[in-house]
Design an enzyme around this catalytic site. Structure first.
Site, PDB file in Angstrom:
ATOM      1  N   THR A 121       0.844  -1.186   0.000  1.00  0.00           N
ATOM      2  CA  THR A 121       0.000   0.000   0.000  1.00  0.00           C
ATOM      3  C   THR A 121       0.879   1.236   0.000  1.00  0.00           C
ATOM      4  O   THR A 121       1.767   1.364   0.849  1.00  0.00           O
ATOM      5  CB  THR A 121      -0.879  -0.040   1.274  1.00  0.00           C
ATOM      6  OG1 THR A 121      -1.745  -1.160   1.145  1.00  0.00           O
ATOM      7  CG2 THR A 121      -1.677   1.229   1.469  1.00  0.00           C
ATOM      8  N   HIS A 181      -5.985 -11.382  -0.513  1.00  0.00           N
ATOM      9  CA  HIS A 181      -5.303 -10.963   0.715  1.00  0.00           C
ATOM     10  C   HIS A 181      -6.031 -11.566   1.925  1.00  0.00           C
ATOM     11  O   HIS A 181      -7.042 -11.045   2.383  1.00  0.00           O
ATOM     12  CB  HIS A 181      -5.312  -9.433   0.787  1.00  0.00           C
ATOM     13  CG  HIS A 181      -4.390  -8.844   1.814  1.00  0.00           C
ATOM     14  ND1 HIS A 181      -3.812  -9.587   2.825  1.00  0.00           N
ATOM     15  CD2 HIS A 181      -3.941  -7.571   1.977  1.00  0.00           C
ATOM     16  CE1 HIS A 181      -3.044  -8.785   3.572  1.00  0.00           C
ATOM     17  NE2 HIS A 181      -3.115  -7.565   3.072  1.00  0.00           N
ATOM     18  N   ALA A 203      -4.354 -12.103   4.797  1.00  0.00           N
ATOM     19  CA  ALA A 203      -3.324 -11.958   5.844  1.00  0.00           C
ATOM     20  C   ALA A 203      -3.492 -10.679   6.654  1.00  0.00           C
ATOM     21  O   ALA A 203      -4.425  -9.899   6.453  1.00  0.00           O
ATOM     22  CB  ALA A 203      -1.944 -11.967   5.164  1.00  0.00           C
ATOM     23  N   HIS A 204      -2.578 -10.501   7.612  1.00  0.00           N
ATOM     24  CA  HIS A 204      -2.301  -9.229   8.302  1.00  0.00           C
ATOM     25  C   HIS A 204      -3.469  -8.570   9.022  1.00  0.00           C
ATOM     26  O   HIS A 204      -3.505  -7.343   9.155  1.00  0.00           O
ATOM     27  CB  HIS A 204      -1.681  -8.228   7.304  1.00  0.00           C
ATOM     28  CG  HIS A 204      -0.475  -8.772   6.586  1.00  0.00           C
ATOM     29  ND1 HIS A 204       0.053  -8.229   5.448  1.00  0.00           N
ATOM     30  CD2 HIS A 204       0.297  -9.847   6.857  1.00  0.00           C
ATOM     31  CE1 HIS A 204       1.090  -8.931   5.042  1.00  0.00           C
ATOM     32  NE2 HIS A 204       1.254  -9.929   5.898  1.00  0.00           N
ATOM     33  N   TYR A 218      -6.706  -8.305   8.184  1.00  0.00           N
ATOM     34  CA  TYR A 218      -7.800  -7.704   7.421  1.00  0.00           C
ATOM     35  C   TYR A 218      -8.976  -8.688   7.331  1.00  0.00           C
ATOM     36  O   TYR A 218      -8.972  -9.719   7.999  1.00  0.00           O
ATOM     37  CB  TYR A 218      -7.266  -7.207   6.067  1.00  0.00           C
ATOM     38  CG  TYR A 218      -6.223  -6.120   6.281  1.00  0.00           C
ATOM     39  CD1 TYR A 218      -6.609  -4.890   6.830  1.00  0.00           C
ATOM     40  CD2 TYR A 218      -4.873  -6.337   6.036  1.00  0.00           C
ATOM     41  CE1 TYR A 218      -5.670  -3.894   7.091  1.00  0.00           C
ATOM     42  CE2 TYR A 218      -3.928  -5.342   6.292  1.00  0.00           C
ATOM     43  CZ  TYR A 218      -4.329  -4.125   6.826  1.00  0.00           C
ATOM     44  OH  TYR A 218      -3.394  -3.148   7.100  1.00  0.00           O
ATOM     45  N   ARG A 258      -2.812 -15.259  -0.010  1.00  0.00           N
ATOM     46  CA  ARG A 258      -1.808 -14.856   0.981  1.00  0.00           C
ATOM     47  C   ARG A 258      -2.382 -15.034   2.389  1.00  0.00           C
ATOM     48  O   ARG A 258      -3.505 -14.607   2.669  1.00  0.00           O
ATOM     49  CB  ARG A 258      -1.413 -13.393   0.800  1.00  0.00           C
ATOM     50  CG  ARG A 258      -0.332 -12.982   1.786  1.00  0.00           C
ATOM     51  CD  ARG A 258       0.264 -11.616   1.530  1.00  0.00           C
ATOM     52  NE  ARG A 258       1.647 -11.646   1.979  1.00  0.00           N
ATOM     53  CZ  ARG A 258       2.436 -10.588   2.066  1.00  0.00           C
ATOM     54  NH1 ARG A 258       2.006  -9.395   1.739  1.00  0.00           N
ATOM     55  NH2 ARG A 258       3.672 -10.707   2.491  1.00  0.00           N
TER      56      ARG A 258
HETATM   57  C1  LIG Z   1       4.539   0.366   3.151  1.00  0.00           C
HETATM   58  C2  LIG Z   1       4.068  -1.052   3.218  1.00  0.00           C
HETATM   59  C3  LIG Z   1       2.798  -1.363   2.751  1.00  0.00           C
HETATM   60  C4  LIG Z   1       2.346  -2.688   2.766  1.00  0.00           C
HETATM   61  N1  LIG Z   1       1.119  -2.989   2.223  1.00  0.00           N
HETATM   62  C5  LIG Z   1       0.740  -4.275   2.082  1.00  0.00           C
HETATM   63  C6  LIG Z   1      -0.425  -4.604   1.342  1.00  0.00           C
HETATM   64  O1  LIG Z   1      -1.124  -3.757   0.756  1.00  0.00           O
HETATM   65  N2  LIG Z   1      -0.744  -5.912   1.255  1.00  0.00           N
HETATM   66  C7  LIG Z   1      -0.003  -6.902   1.851  1.00  0.00           C
HETATM   67  O2  LIG Z   1      -0.346  -8.072   1.765  1.00  0.00           O
HETATM   68  N3  LIG Z   1       1.127  -6.607   2.543  1.00  0.00           N
HETATM   69  C8  LIG Z   1       1.519  -5.329   2.639  1.00  0.00           C
HETATM   70  N4  LIG Z   1       2.719  -5.047   3.264  1.00  0.00           N
HETATM   71  C9  LIG Z   1       3.582  -6.143   3.710  1.00  0.00           C
HETATM   72  C10 LIG Z   1       4.579  -6.512   2.597  1.00  0.00           C
HETATM   73  O3  LIG Z   1       3.927  -7.153   1.517  1.00  0.00           O
HETATM   74  C11 LIG Z   1       5.718  -7.434   3.093  1.00  0.00           C
HETATM   75  O4  LIG Z   1       5.209  -8.690   3.402  1.00  0.00           O
HETATM   76  C12 LIG Z   1       6.415  -6.858   4.292  1.00  0.00           C
HETATM   77  O5  LIG Z   1       6.873  -5.552   4.045  1.00  0.00           O
HETATM   78  C13 LIG Z   1       7.578  -7.739   4.736  1.00  0.00           C
HETATM   79  O6  LIG Z   1       8.551  -7.790   3.754  1.00  0.00           O
HETATM   80  P1  LIG Z   1       9.928  -6.950   3.907  1.00  0.00           P
HETATM   81  O7  LIG Z   1      10.542  -7.353   5.208  1.00  0.00           O
HETATM   82  O8  LIG Z   1      10.716  -7.394   2.698  1.00  0.00           O
HETATM   83  O9  LIG Z   1       9.550  -5.504   3.870  1.00  0.00           O
HETATM   84  C14 LIG Z   1       3.164  -3.715   3.291  1.00  0.00           C
HETATM   85  C15 LIG Z   1       4.430  -3.387   3.768  1.00  0.00           C
HETATM   86  C16 LIG Z   1       4.898  -2.082   3.726  1.00  0.00           C
HETATM   87  C17 LIG Z   1       6.273  -1.775   4.207  1.00  0.00           C
END
Ligand SMILES: Cc1cc2nc3c(=O)[nH]c(=O)nc-3n(C[C@H](O)[C@H](O)[C@H](O)COP(=O)(O)O)c2cc1C
Length: 392
Positions: free
Chosen positions: A34, A186, A188-189, A191, A238
């Protein structure tokens, strides 16, 4: 698991990989992120530039979370894919990526209770599996850049769920119409889908709550419907069973993860076709913006969870969360993952693939511009390697 020599033993991040019907030239994937640059929910030309910068021939990108319906929003200026105007605008982004030879999936997103009345049509309460709000440990980013408390959501009635499933389905059809090669659901996380999966949130007493089977039901209905509409080979999922972002805790993440995997395996069998991949975020990822949001588990526990899910899932496995070049190389070489998605490092290094390949130094990311709206600053202005030879 591995299907050919290039897919298994001896593989590196730069070995080709056959992801279902897609031939990838390497395994460094752009994680969905995002970035809040889609003004008024419409992808802008800046998005085309951003994604094109991160494209490589035979590379694979996953779009930022993209709203499946008007109730899906929980961040300012995130894109949707439920109106014709949005579909038309996405076409420009997808075309720019395809012109650089990459493959791109659209991540379909509904935030559920991770929203606010300010983002909801008519100022309504956000929807969820529950009427419990997200705790004060977390704050929501509001359109004016301030942070607020998450409000009390409205628990969906079971009879309303098919309509929400239909929104995912229509969004998937729209994504294909926009030219996307497929979609990632999506789940995960913290939501909406995760709000059904996790027993720390889902307090339902109907057929969508209680057992792992019941908690998986909404996700599986979405996957089933979307796969029927656009073909399983264009659909990915995911999940993040061990991540407690936005209070998404589960008392037994491993059983939940295996529960999802078993059902996806069975679904693939029933459909006679594999999904494109399963994408799992591991808790090593300590969330953006905060310093801590990963479940406090040991490295060994995390590794065990990821390896177990990887072994159990019958298809392409992608992992994400805190991977460096070295950790990614290790995961692929050991067969712990087929593909590795990179988030933050890809924000600040548009040419991450070449940098990894040449073991070049990396630009540092600036968290302050992760979610701001400027179309260039902190978005498309991170420098490429200056030595053009090293881009080869
Ligand atoms: C700014 C930002 C926005 C993110 N938005 C999403 C998203 O829209 N959907 C999602 O599944 N994960 C989102 N994530 C998680 C990332 O997909 C990723 O799994 C996470 O950053 C861990 O990877 P990294 O350690 O390489 O950054 C976001 C992460 C960041 C940093």
């Amino acid at each position: 698991m591995a299907e050919t020599a290039s897919q298994g033993q001896g593989a590196t991040l730069f070995s080709p990989y056959k992801m279902g019907k897609f031939n990838l030239s390497h395994r460094v994937v752009l994680a969905p992120m995002t970035r809040c640059r889609a003004l008024n929910r419409i992808p802008q030309p800046a998005l085309a530039e951003y994604y094109a910068q991160r494209s490589t021939p035979g590379g694979f990108l996953i779009s930022e979370g993209t709203m499946v319906s008007p109730t899906a929003q929980g961040f300012p200026h995130v894109p949707g894919i439920y109106t014709e105007e949005q579909v038309e605008a996405w076409k420009q982004v997808v075309d720019a990526v395809h012109a650089k030879g990459s493959i791109i999936f659209c991540q379909l997103w509904h935030v559920g209770r991770a929203s606010h009345q300010i983002y909801q049509p008519g100022g309504a309460s956000p929807i969820s599996s529950t009427s419990k709000p997200i705790s004060g440990r977390w704050r929501i980013l509001l359109p004016d850049g301030s942070y607020g408390a998450y409000p009390e959501p409205r628990a969906l009635n079971a009879y309303e769920i098919p309509e929400v499933v239909e929104h995912y389905c229509q969004a998937a059809i729209n994504a294909i119409r926009a030219g996307f090669d497929g979609i990632e659901i999506h789940g995960a996380h913290g939501y909406l889908i995760d709000q059904f999966l996790k027993d720390g949130i889902n307090d339902r007493t109907d057929e969508y709550g209680g057992s792992v089977a019941n908690r998986c039901k909404f996700l599986i209905q979405v996957v089933q419907a979307v796969a029927k509409a656009i073909g399983a080979e264009h659909v990915a999922v995911r999940i993040s069973p061990a991540i407690d972002h936005l209070d998404a805790m589960d008392s037994d993440p491993l059983s939940l993860g295996l529960g999802v995997v078993d059902r996806l395996n069975k679904l693939q069998k029933d459909l006679g076709s594999k999904l494109t991949y399963l994408h799992v975020t591991q808790p090593r990822y300590t969330a953006y913006g905060q310093t801590e949001s990963g479940r406090p588990g040991s490295e060994e526990e995390e590794a065990h969870l990821m390896k177990t899910l990887r072994k159990a899932y019958q298809g392409t496995f992608m992992c994400s969360g805190g991977f460096t070049r070295e950790l990614g190389m290790e995961a692929v070489a050991q067969g712990d993952a087929d593909l590795v998605s990179y988030g933050r490092l890809f924000i600040s290094n548009p040419d991450l693939v070449i940098r990894f390949k040449t073991n070049a130094s990396l630009n540092k990311y600036n968290r302050k511009t992760f979610y701001t709206q400027h179309p260039v600053i902190g978005y498309t202005d991170y420098p490429f390697l200056s030595n053009p030879l090293s881009r080869l």
